[in-house]
Write an enzyme that holds these catalytic residues in place. Structure first.
Site, PDB file in Angstrom:
ATOM      1  N   ARG A  12      43.431  58.835  38.322  1.00 48.07           N
ATOM      2  CA  ARG A  12      44.666  58.147  37.948  1.00 48.07           C
ATOM      3  C   ARG A  12      45.143  58.535  36.548  1.00 48.07           C
ATOM      4  NH1 ARG A  12      45.394  53.665  41.284  1.00 48.07           N
ATOM      5  NH2 ARG A  12      46.707  52.742  39.718  1.00 48.07           N
ATOM      6  N   TRP A  36      44.399  53.871  29.703  1.00 46.93           N
ATOM      7  CA  TRP A  36      45.496  54.821  29.396  1.00 46.93           C
ATOM      8  C   TRP A  36      46.292  54.130  28.308  1.00 46.93           C
ATOM      9  CZ3 TRP A  36      50.893  55.735  30.060  1.00 46.93           C
ATOM     10  CH2 TRP A  36      51.264  57.078  30.237  1.00 46.93           C
ATOM     11  N   CYS A  63      45.531  52.958  33.875  1.00 43.01           N
ATOM     12  CA  CYS A  63      44.327  52.159  33.712  1.00 43.01           C
ATOM     13  C   CYS A  63      43.698  51.769  35.047  1.00 43.01           C
ATOM     14  CB  CYS A  63      44.653  50.878  32.971  1.00 43.01           C
ATOM     15  SG  CYS A  63      45.410  51.145  31.391  1.00 43.01           S
ATOM     16  N   GLU A  90      62.208  69.530  43.543  1.00 38.42           N
ATOM     17  CA  GLU A  90      60.790  69.211  43.659  1.00 38.42           C
ATOM     18  C   GLU A  90      59.931  70.418  43.273  1.00 38.42           C
ATOM     19  OE1 GLU A  90      58.957  66.818  43.724  1.00 38.42           O
ATOM     20  OE2 GLU A  90      57.068  67.399  44.668  1.00 38.42           O
ATOM     21  N   HIS A 116      78.599  77.829  36.607  1.00 35.54           N
ATOM     22  CA  HIS A 116      79.292  76.844  35.759  1.00 35.54           C
ATOM     23  C   HIS A 116      78.504  76.577  34.472  1.00 35.54           C
ATOM     24  CE1 HIS A 116      82.326  76.174  38.784  1.00 35.54           C
ATOM     25  NE2 HIS A 116      81.386  75.974  39.693  1.00 35.54           N
ATOM     26  N   GLU A 175      55.063  70.049  35.886  1.00 36.30           N
ATOM     27  CA  GLU A 175      54.038  69.036  35.611  1.00 36.30           C
ATOM     28  C   GLU A 175      52.623  69.589  35.597  1.00 36.30           C
ATOM     29  OE1 GLU A 175      54.238  65.680  38.266  1.00 36.30           O
ATOM     30  OE2 GLU A 175      54.424  66.946  40.014  1.00 36.30           O
ATOM     31  N   LYS A 177      48.472  59.069  37.737  1.00 35.01           N
ATOM     32  CA  LYS A 177      48.779  59.120  39.156  1.00 35.01           C
ATOM     33  C   LYS A 177      49.726  58.003  39.572  1.00 35.01           C
ATOM     34  CE  LYS A 177      48.615  60.487  43.399  1.00 35.01           C
ATOM     35  NZ  LYS A 177      49.594  61.545  43.695  1.00 35.01           N
ATOM     36  N   ASN A 183      44.637  45.580  32.990  1.00 33.79           N
ATOM     37  CA  ASN A 183      45.729  46.537  33.214  1.00 33.79           C
ATOM     38  C   ASN A 183      47.036  45.785  33.031  1.00 33.79           C
ATOM     39  OD1 ASN A 183      43.768  48.312  33.995  1.00 33.79           O
ATOM     40  ND2 ASN A 183      44.306  48.324  36.167  1.00 33.79           N
ATOM     41  N   GLY A 184      48.024  46.426  32.440  1.00 36.00           N
ATOM     42  CA  GLY A 184      49.309  45.759  32.232  1.00 36.00           C
ATOM     43  C   GLY A 184      49.582  45.620  30.753  1.00 36.00           C
ATOM     44  N   LYS A 238      57.122  70.350  40.336  1.00 37.25           N
ATOM     45  CA  LYS A 238      55.706  70.716  40.523  1.00 37.25           C
ATOM     46  C   LYS A 238      55.285  71.712  39.460  1.00 37.25           C
ATOM     47  CE  LYS A 238      54.323  68.244  42.563  1.00 37.25           C
ATOM     48  NZ  LYS A 238      55.123  67.213  43.076  1.00 37.25           N
TER      49      LYS A 238
END
Ligand code: F6R
Length: 604
Positions: A27, A73, A2, A480, A503, A487, A599, A99-100, A484
């Site tokens: 975001r 959001w 948000c 990482e 294994h 996502e 984000k 927001n929250g 990438k």
């Protein structure tokens, strides 16, 4: 997640609010809305979808000198026009963006409904609009204060009242709120990205603070109505740094900015004479740092993987036991906090709720926390005892790239600093300082392989799944890289230590399945070669990222310049960003705003 923008001044606020919303789009959000006060009435417009959908439905006559706007959001209630913010009370006078999460919204809603209030939306936020409007307090700030006393949870919020078009009231508890000081106008936003075109002068609200903004000034106070004193600071980043600058995507732009970004992280911090690093913001003396017995790194997602990389660097340079843990786990497991452990919180945004909560928990129990953070003045930066800013410039793409690389560089600086206080000799220190200084140009050399990497990325085109493997220092690089790919391309990707393949996961290798293997030219080269052989023996497709050719063993080779072994992972990680990027583009994905992701994850 948000985003909030607010404006009060002498011009029409609507274009400023709409532009601010566009700046917050990166975001991640699912709906947007705006409310402006003029001539004693509120005009409210909301739309599910993108800011451009909101703009398309906005009548030209909507204008006013005070207004608030929001990108939502969804948390409480599905994404829809009606659940989008701003939320308005029953009289239509008071509008709120928030927001929250209001945790006791259910109880408050039931009480208000019993009193005859009809709710329009399913959101937790709407209770705030009703509570504020129903207050008897004569002043808007006092009415907001009274409402907030009834509320449990987190908020960054902005309120406009049709009866007071000369002001906005804002408040913060656990979700960022920044005041922008303009010329006879004041702005507010949850992220400086929405402010930089209008002002460089900002004031961060602290938790438990609120403020009234008027065109010619602002006043701040606590929730208990005690006035507070604030000092304005200057935003480091210019408006142009938030532009795409001709690149197809922010992600690609940010990948290609990494040479300059690494330079920003290193600037003024290398001491070649003593072979060490100067980190002015640590706020810890050499004596205090000598007494550190363990380093514990906390972060989420890519910040956690950068922390794993950093733990390896610190352990090898400073010989201090170091490990990394997801902050999202750490905060809930009643961790043992040790006085001689140095805690390090990693966050690009400085606003990730889980990481902030972990920092607060460590601090509350008397632990010392350093932050490795990109956004200056962010909540995590301010909650830490000291730290290292990345100076990487703004990162807009949801997928972190330059912040990841610069965090790894910041850990190398910290490792060098700690090492030189302890047992790392001057010659080794100088070797590493020289190698660090080389990194920006070596990053450029890797980036010059972009065309080749784009071709290799075609290996992922028709695949549902991919493996990433690396050994010891290469394992966080693999983690990482897989992160990438999944996502932004939505291709399922798993990272394993190369040593673990046999294994279990080797059972999944089948003809054509791509495996990206991190194969630096180091003491483990032969072990890594044998991993590649095992995959090739099962007709798996192997892409190696390393320093020298394995002579036709792999299907594809992406070679990068060699640094010092401790720093090699920094350069080995960059091709993996480009691989993911090109795979995602080939698959037609929304690279900068991948599905379901935001984000900066400011709520749990
Ligand atoms: C991945 C990504 C996320 C973030 C994570 C932490 O590309 O961007 O995994 O790394 O949400 O965010 P910050 O670093 O802002 O705390």
């Amino acid at each position: 997640m948000c985003g909030i923008v607010g404006y009060v001044g002498r011009q029409d606020g609507v274009p400023i609010l709409m532009e601010g919303l566009q700046r917050l789009e990166y975001r991640g959000y699912d709906s947007a809305g705006v409310a402006v006060a003029k001539n004693g009435a509120l005009r409210v417009h909301k739309a599910q979808g993108k800011v451009r959908d909101l703009a398309a439905g906005l009548p030209k006559r909507v204008a006013g000198p005070a207004g608030i706007a929001h990108t939502r959001w969804a948390t409480h209630g599905v994404p829809s026009d009606v659940n989008a913010h701003p939320h308005v009370d029953a009289t239509g006078n008071v509008a709120v963006v928030h927001n929250g999460i209001i945790e006791n919204a259910g109880v408050l809603r039931a009480r208000l409904e019993q009193e005859g209030v009809a709710f329009a939306s399913e959101t937790d936020t709407e209770v705030l609009a009703h509570l504020i409007a129903r207050s008897d307090a004569p002043d808007l700030e006092d009415a907001v204060r009274e409402a907030l006393r009834a509320v449990q949870g987190t908020y960054g919020l902005a309120v406009v009242d049709a009866r007071h078009p000369d002001r906005l009231v804002i408040a913060r508890n656990g979700s960022p709120v920044v005041i922008g000081i303009g010329e006879r106008e004041m702005l507010v936003a949850s992220d400086v990205a929405a402010l930089v075109r209008h002002t460089q002068q900002i004031v961060h609200l602290d938790d438990g603070e609120m403020a009234t903004l008027r065109p010619d000034g602002y006043s701040t106070s606590t929730l208990d109505a005690q006035p507070t004193q604030k000092t304005a600071s200057t935003i480091d980043w210019g408006a142009e740094q938030y532009d795409k600058g001709g690149a197809e995507h922010y992600m690609l732009k940010e990948i290609h900015e990494q040479g300059a970004a690494v330079q920003g992280t290193l600037r003024g911090r290398l001491d070649h004479r003593f072979g060490t690093a100067h980190l002015g913001g640590l706020n810890l003396s050499a004596r205090e740092l000598r007494s550190v017995r363990r380093v514990k790194i906390l972060g989420c997602g890519s910040a956690y993987y950068a922390g794993l990389m950093g733990a390896g660097t610190i352990e090898s340079l400073a010989r201090i036991p170091a490990d990394a843990e997801p902050a999202s786990e750490f905060r809930y497991r009643n961790p043992v906090i040790e006085a001689d452990t140095l805690y390090v919180a990693v966050s690009q945004s400085g606003e990730t709720a889980d990481t902030l909560a972990a920092v607060q928990e460590v601090t509350r129990r008397g632990g010392r926390v350093l932050g490795i953070v990109n956004v200056v003045g962010s909540s995590i930066a301010r909650a830490c005892d000291g730290g290292v800013y990345l100076h990487a410039g703004p990162e807009v793409s949801v997928a972190s790239t330059k912040a990841f690389t610069c965090t790894a560089v910041a850990f190398a600086l910290l490792g060098l600093h700690l090492g030189r206080i302890r047992d790392l000799g001057p010659a080794d220190g100088q070797r590493l300082a020289a190698a660090l200084a080389e990194l920006p140009s070596q990053v450029e050399e890797v980036l010059a392989r972009d065309g080749l990497i784009a071709e290799v990325a075609e290996a992922f085109a028709g695949c549902d799944s991919a493996f990433y493997v690396g050994r010891v220092r290469g394992y966080p690089v693999a983690l990482e890289g897989a992160q990438k790919l999944k996502e932004i391309s939505y291709v399922h990707a798993e990272a394993y230590p190369s040593s673990e393949l046999k294994h279990g996961p080797l059972a999944l290798i089948e003809p054509g399945l791509p495996t990206v293997a991190i194969v630096p030219d180091d003491e483990l080269l032969d072990k890594n070669r044998s991993t590649v052989e095992q995959i090739r023996a099962r007709d798996g497709r192997v892409i190696i990222v390393g320093h020298r050719s394995l002579g036709g063993l792999a299907d594809h080779e992406i070679l990068v310049p060699r640094s010092q072994p401790e720093l090699d992972p920094i350069l080995l990680g960059i091709p993996l960003q480009l691989l993911a990027y090109h795979a995602a583009v080939a698959l037609g994905r929304d690279v900068d705003q991948p599905r379901n992701l935001a984000k900066s994850v400011t709520v749990e």
